[in-house]
Design a protein around this motif. Structure first.
Motif, PDB file in Angstrom:
ATOM      1  N   GLY A 179       0.803  -1.208   0.000  1.00  0.00           N
ATOM      2  CA  GLY A 179       0.000   0.000   0.000  1.00  0.00           C
ATOM      3  C   GLY A 179       0.839   1.262   0.000  1.00  0.00           C
ATOM      4  N   VAL A 180       1.913   1.269   0.793  1.00  0.00           N
ATOM      5  CA  VAL A 180       2.800   2.440   0.838  1.00  0.00           C
ATOM      6  C   VAL A 180       3.505   2.617  -0.504  1.00  0.00           C
ATOM      7  CG1 VAL A 180       4.868   3.407   1.904  1.00  0.00           C
ATOM      8  CG2 VAL A 180       3.118   2.333   3.336  1.00  0.00           C
ATOM      9  N   THR A 181       3.966   1.518  -1.096  1.00  0.00           N
ATOM     10  CA  THR A 181       4.627   1.603  -2.398  1.00  0.00           C
ATOM     11  C   THR A 181       3.683   2.173  -3.447  1.00  0.00           C
ATOM     12  OG1 THR A 181       6.012  -0.304  -1.855  1.00  0.00           O
ATOM     13  CG2 THR A 181       5.824   0.282  -4.180  1.00  0.00           C
ATOM     14  N   MET A 182       2.456   1.697  -3.463  1.00  0.00           N
ATOM     15  CA  MET A 182       1.485   2.202  -4.421  1.00  0.00           C
ATOM     16  C   MET A 182       1.147   3.667  -4.154  1.00  0.00           C
ATOM     17  SD  MET A 182       0.822   0.235  -6.810  1.00  0.00           S
ATOM     18  CE  MET A 182       1.027  -1.466  -7.311  1.00  0.00           C
ATOM     19  N   ALA A 183       1.145   4.063  -2.890  1.00  0.00           N
ATOM     20  CA  ALA A 183       0.907   5.467  -2.564  1.00  0.00           C
ATOM     21  C   ALA A 183       2.010   6.348  -3.133  1.00  0.00           C
ATOM     22  CB  ALA A 183       0.810   5.644  -1.045  1.00  0.00           C
ATOM     23  N   VAL A 184       3.266   5.866  -3.035  1.00  0.00           N
ATOM     24  CA  VAL A 184       4.392   6.613  -3.603  1.00  0.00           C
ATOM     25  C   VAL A 184       4.264   6.699  -5.121  1.00  0.00           C
ATOM     26  CG1 VAL A 184       6.891   6.625  -3.942  1.00  0.00           C
ATOM     27  CG2 VAL A 184       5.943   6.029  -1.711  1.00  0.00           C
ATOM     28  N   LEU A 185       3.943   5.568  -5.752  1.00  0.00           N
ATOM     29  CA  LEU A 185       3.878   5.530  -7.214  1.00  0.00           C
ATOM     30  C   LEU A 185       2.733   6.379  -7.765  1.00  0.00           C
ATOM     31  CD1 LEU A 185       4.575   1.747  -7.898  1.00  0.00           C
ATOM     32  CD2 LEU A 185       6.144   3.668  -8.183  1.00  0.00           C
ATOM     33  N   PHE A 226      -6.767   0.206   0.851  1.00  0.00           N
ATOM     34  CA  PHE A 226      -7.110   1.102   1.959  1.00  0.00           C
ATOM     35  C   PHE A 226      -5.851   1.710   2.569  1.00  0.00           C
ATOM     36  CE2 PHE A 226     -10.861  -1.438   1.423  1.00  0.00           C
ATOM     37  CZ  PHE A 226     -11.897  -0.566   1.708  1.00  0.00           C
ATOM     38  N   VAL A 227      -4.743   0.954   2.556  1.00  0.00           N
ATOM     39  CA  VAL A 227      -3.466   1.526   2.994  1.00  0.00           C
ATOM     40  C   VAL A 227      -3.070   2.647   2.037  1.00  0.00           C
ATOM     41  CG1 VAL A 227      -1.046   1.051   3.484  1.00  0.00           C
ATOM     42  CG2 VAL A 227      -2.765  -0.691   3.993  1.00  0.00           C
ATOM     43  N   THR A 228      -3.170   2.373   0.744  1.00  0.00           N
ATOM     44  CA  THR A 228      -2.823   3.380  -0.260  1.00  0.00           C
ATOM     45  C   THR A 228      -3.664   4.632  -0.098  1.00  0.00           C
ATOM     46  OG1 THR A 228      -2.174   1.658  -1.833  1.00  0.00           O
ATOM     47  CG2 THR A 228      -2.698   3.836  -2.733  1.00  0.00           C
ATOM     48  N   ARG A 229      -4.948   4.474   0.111  1.00  0.00           N
ATOM     49  CA  ARG A 229      -5.847   5.620   0.200  1.00  0.00           C
ATOM     50  C   ARG A 229      -5.652   6.400   1.501  1.00  0.00           C
ATOM     51  NH1 ARG A 229      -5.677   6.433  -4.271  1.00  0.00           N
ATOM     52  NH2 ARG A 229      -7.203   5.903  -5.845  1.00  0.00           N
TER      53      ARG A 229
END
Length: 570
Positions: free
Chosen positions: A384-390, A454-457
Motif C-alpha cells: 500500500g505504501v509503495t502504491m501510494a508513492v507511485l 485502503f493503505v494506499t488511500r
C-alpha cells in the motif's frame, strides 16, 4: 572489502524503490491479475476456443437479465438512495454546527467500514427476525409483528448502515470547502437563505454527493454477506448467484456472471478515480462557512423546526446504527425462554471442548483470523505504501498505474476468491513445475488484495500534500531516493501508515466474501465463516460468535493503532 560492500549497499539503496515497485507489481500480478484473468478465461474459453457465447447467453436470458442482474442493480439503486438520504443530514450537522463531542462523533462514522459485514448482517437478523428486537418492541406496544427478514427493505436498511457514513464523510468535506465569501456576496445581493444555498452551496456539493452515491452503488452492487443473510437465495444478487454456482461446481456460469459484474464495477470505479483526481487538484478553501450552535440561543419558529428535525433524525440514526448491534449483543445473552442467559456462550465453550473435527469451533476460528490478519498486515502495508508513492509522483502513465493499482477496489472478493480457487488453489504448470497455493496462503492472498488499497488511500493524500522541497533537500545532502522516503517522507505520513495498517487488520479479520470460497474444512475457516455457519442453524450461537468477532476486531484495531503510533514516535 568494506568499500565494496558499501558500494553494493549504496547501489542497492539507489534502486531499492524500483525493486520494491517491481516486487509489488509481481505480487499483484500473481495474487490478483492472474486469478481474475483465470475467471475471465473461464467465461470466454470453451474447449480452448475463444467465444462470447456464455456471456451473451446470460445477457439474453430473461431469468439472468431480469431476476439476477436487474434485481442487483435495483437493490443497489434503492440502497444508494437510502444511503444518500440518511447521510446528507449528517453531513449538514457536521459541516454547519458545533456541539459537544462533534469530532468524536465524526470519527465514529468510520466504524461501519471496520465492522465485519457478516456480523452486521447477524445484528439485522436479530433485529428483524420473527422474535427479533423490532417485533418484541411492537408486541409491547400492542401492535402486530412485522415480517422484514428476507425482504428487499431489510437489505436496503442494512446497506444504508454501511454506506450512509461514507456519503456523510465525503459530503462533509465538500461542505466545509464552500467559500463563505461567495455565500455572503449572494446574500448581500438580495438572495434569501434558500436561494443562496441552491445557487452557491448546492452546485459545490453535487460532485461530492455524486461520488458518494457512485461508491455506494459500487459497494452495494457487489454486496454479498448482507444479501445472503437478509435476502437468502430467493433475493439473490449476482454475488449470491456466483456463490451458488461455485458451490454447485458450475464454474463457467459463475465466471460469466463475474465478468459482467466486474465490467460494471470497473466502469464506475474509473468515474470515481477521475473525480478524485480532479478534487485533489482543486484543493479546498481558506474561508469555510461559520458553524452555528446546535442549541439555539433564541427559540424562533425556524430554530424550533430545525431542532425538531435534528431530534427526529437522531431517532432514525439510533434505530439504524445502534439497534442492530445492540440487538446482536442482547440476543447473545438471551436464552430460548426469552430471559437473560449465558447458554449461547456455553454452547460455544461446549462446541470447543467436544466438537468434532468437521464442526465449527470458536478457538480455531479466532486463531485463524488473527494469523491471517498478521500475514495480511505484513504484505499489505508495504504494498500500500509503495502504491501510494507511485500514484503521487508526476510521470507519464501515472493515471494508468493508479487505475491498475486500485482495480482490486472494484473487483469483489467473490471474484478474487473464485479466481484464486480456479488458478492458484487448483494449481498451474509453469516452467516445468506445479505451482499450487492452498489453505492459509490463498486466504492471506485474498485478504491482502482487499486490504492494501485502503493503505494506499490513507497514505497517498498525505504524501501528495508534503512539501517537495524536503525531499530535494535530502537528495542534495546525498540521500538516495529510498533513503529520503524512509527518513523524511514516511515519518511525516506515519499517521496514515498506521491508519492503513489498522484498516488492513480489521478488513482481514472481517473478510467474508473470498474466505467463504477458499476456507477448507477445519484448517482455515475464520470467525466470519463461523458466524455464517452458525447463523444457518441457530441464531443464538451466531450472535454470541458475532460478539466475539466484534470484540476481537475492536481490540485488534485499537492495538495496531496505539502500538503503531508509539512505534512511529521512536
Amino acid at each position: 572489502m568494506t568499500a565494496t560492500v558499501r558500494r553494493l549497499t549504496r547501489r542497492l539503496e539507489e534502486h531499492l524503490l524500483s525493486l520494491v515497485a517491481v516486487a509489488t507489481a509481481l505480487v499483484l500480478l500473481v495474487l490478483f491479475y492472474y486469478p481474475v484473468a483465470t475467471v475471465f478465461a473461464d467465461a470466454v474459453l470453451v474447449d480452448g476456443n475463444f467465444t462470447l457465447d456464455p456471456i451473451i447467453d446470460i445477457l439474453s436470458s430473461e431469468f439472468y437479465r431480469n431476476d439476477i442482474i436487474w434485481f442487483t442493480a435495483k437493490q443497489a439503486f434503492y440502497s444508494t438512495v437510502a444511503s444518500v438520504l440518511l447521510g446528507l443530514p449528517a453531513a449538514w450537522l457536521f459541516a454547519r454546527f458545533d456541539f459537544p463531542g462533534r469530532e468524536t462523533l465524526r470519527s465514529l462514522t468510520i466504524l461501519p467500514f471496520v465492522m465485519p459485514s457478516i456480523m452486521v448482517a447477524t445484528g439485522f437478523v436479530a433485529t428483524f427476525g420473527q422474535n427479533g428486537t423490532l417485533n418484541r418492541a411492537l408486541a409491547l406496544l400492542g401492535l402486530p409483528p412485522v415480517e422484514l427478514l428476507f425482504t428487499l427493505e431489510a437489505i436496503i436498511i442494512a446497506h444504508a448502515f454501511y454506506n450512509a457514513p461514507l456519503v456523510a464523510r465525503v459530503t462533509t468535506a465538500a461542505w466545509e470547502s464552500v467559500d463563505a465569501r461567495a455565500v455572503e456576496t449572494a446574500r448581500a445581493l438580495g438572495a434569501g437563505r434558500w436561494r443562496a444555498f441552491v445557487d452557491i452551496v448546492l452546485p459545490q456539493l453535487l460532485p461530492s454527493i455524486a461520488v458518494g452515491a457512485t461508491l455506494t452503488f459500487i459497494f452495494t452492487f457487489a454486496s454479498f454477506p448482507i444479501v445472503l443473510a437478509l435476502g437468502g437465495f430467493q433475493l439473490a444478487t449476482i454475488e449470491v448467484f456466483i456463490f451458488s454456482k461455485v458451490r454447485d461446481l458450475a464454474y463457467a456460469d459463475a465466471a460469466s456472471l463475474a465478468v459482467i459484474e466486474t465490467a460494471i464495477s470497473l466502469g464506475l470505479t474509473a468515474v470515481y478515480l477521475q473525480y478524485e483526481a480532479s478534487q485533489r487538484a482543486a484543493g479546498g478553501t481558506a474561508n469555510p462557512l461559520p458553524r452555528q450552535r446546535i442549541i439555539p440561543s433564541e427559540w424562533t419558529p425556524r430554530a424550533t423546526v430545525r431542532t425538531f428535525g435534528i431530534s427526529a433524525y437522531s431517532v432514525v440514526v439510533f434505530l439504524v446504527f445502534v439497534v442492530p448491534i445492540a440487538s446482536m449483543v442482547l440476543a447473545s445473552f438471551t436464552g430460548a425462554d426469552g430471559t437473560f442467559s449465558l447458554e449461547n456462550y456455553a454452547f460455544l465453550v461446549e462446541r470447543q471442548l467436544t466438537g468434532a473435527e468437521f464442526q465449527v469451533r470458536p478457538l480455531p476460528a479466532i486463531w485463524n483470523s488473527l494469523v491471517f490478519a498478521v500475514g495480511t498486515l505484513v504484505i499489505a502495508v508495504p504494498m500500500g505504501v509503495t502504491m501510494a508513492v507511485l500514484t503521487t509522483r508526476r510521470y507519464r502513465g501515472r493515471t494508468i498505474v493508479d487505475a491498475l493499482a486500485m482495480a482490486p477496489f472494484a473487483v469483489s472478493g467473490i471474484v478474487v476468491g473464485l479466481g484464486l480457487l480456479r488458478g492458484l488453489v487448483f494449481g498451474i504448470d509453469a516452467f516445468g513445475m506445479r505451482i499450487q497455493v492452498t489453505g492459509a496462503l490463498a486466504i492471506v492472498a485474498a485478504h491482502t488484495v482487499s486490504a492494501y488499497p485502503f493503505v494506499t488511500r490513507n497514505v497517498a493524500p498525505l504524501l501528495a500534500r508534503l512539501d517537495g522541497r524536503l525531499v530535494e533537500s535530502a537528495r542534495s545532502l546525498g540521500a538516495t531516493r529510498a533513503r529520503a522516503l524512509r527518513d523524511v517522507e514516511i515519518p511525516l505520513v506515519w499517521t496514515g501508515v498506521v491508519a492503513g495498517a489498522a484498516f488492513a487488520v480489521a478488513i482481514s479479520i472481517g473478510e467474508f466474501n473470498s474466505t467463504i470460497i477458499l476456507a477448507e474444512g477445519a484448517q482455515s475457516y475464520t470467525m466470519p465463516v463461523a458466524v455464517e455457519r452458525f447463523l444457518g442453524r441457530r441464531l443464538g450461537p451466531a450472535t454470541a460468535m458475532g460478539c466475539v468477532l466484534l470484540f476481537v476486531t475492536s481490540v485488534s484495531f485499537v492495538v495496531v493503532d496505539r502500538f503503531g503510533g508509539r512505534w512511529g514516535d521512536l
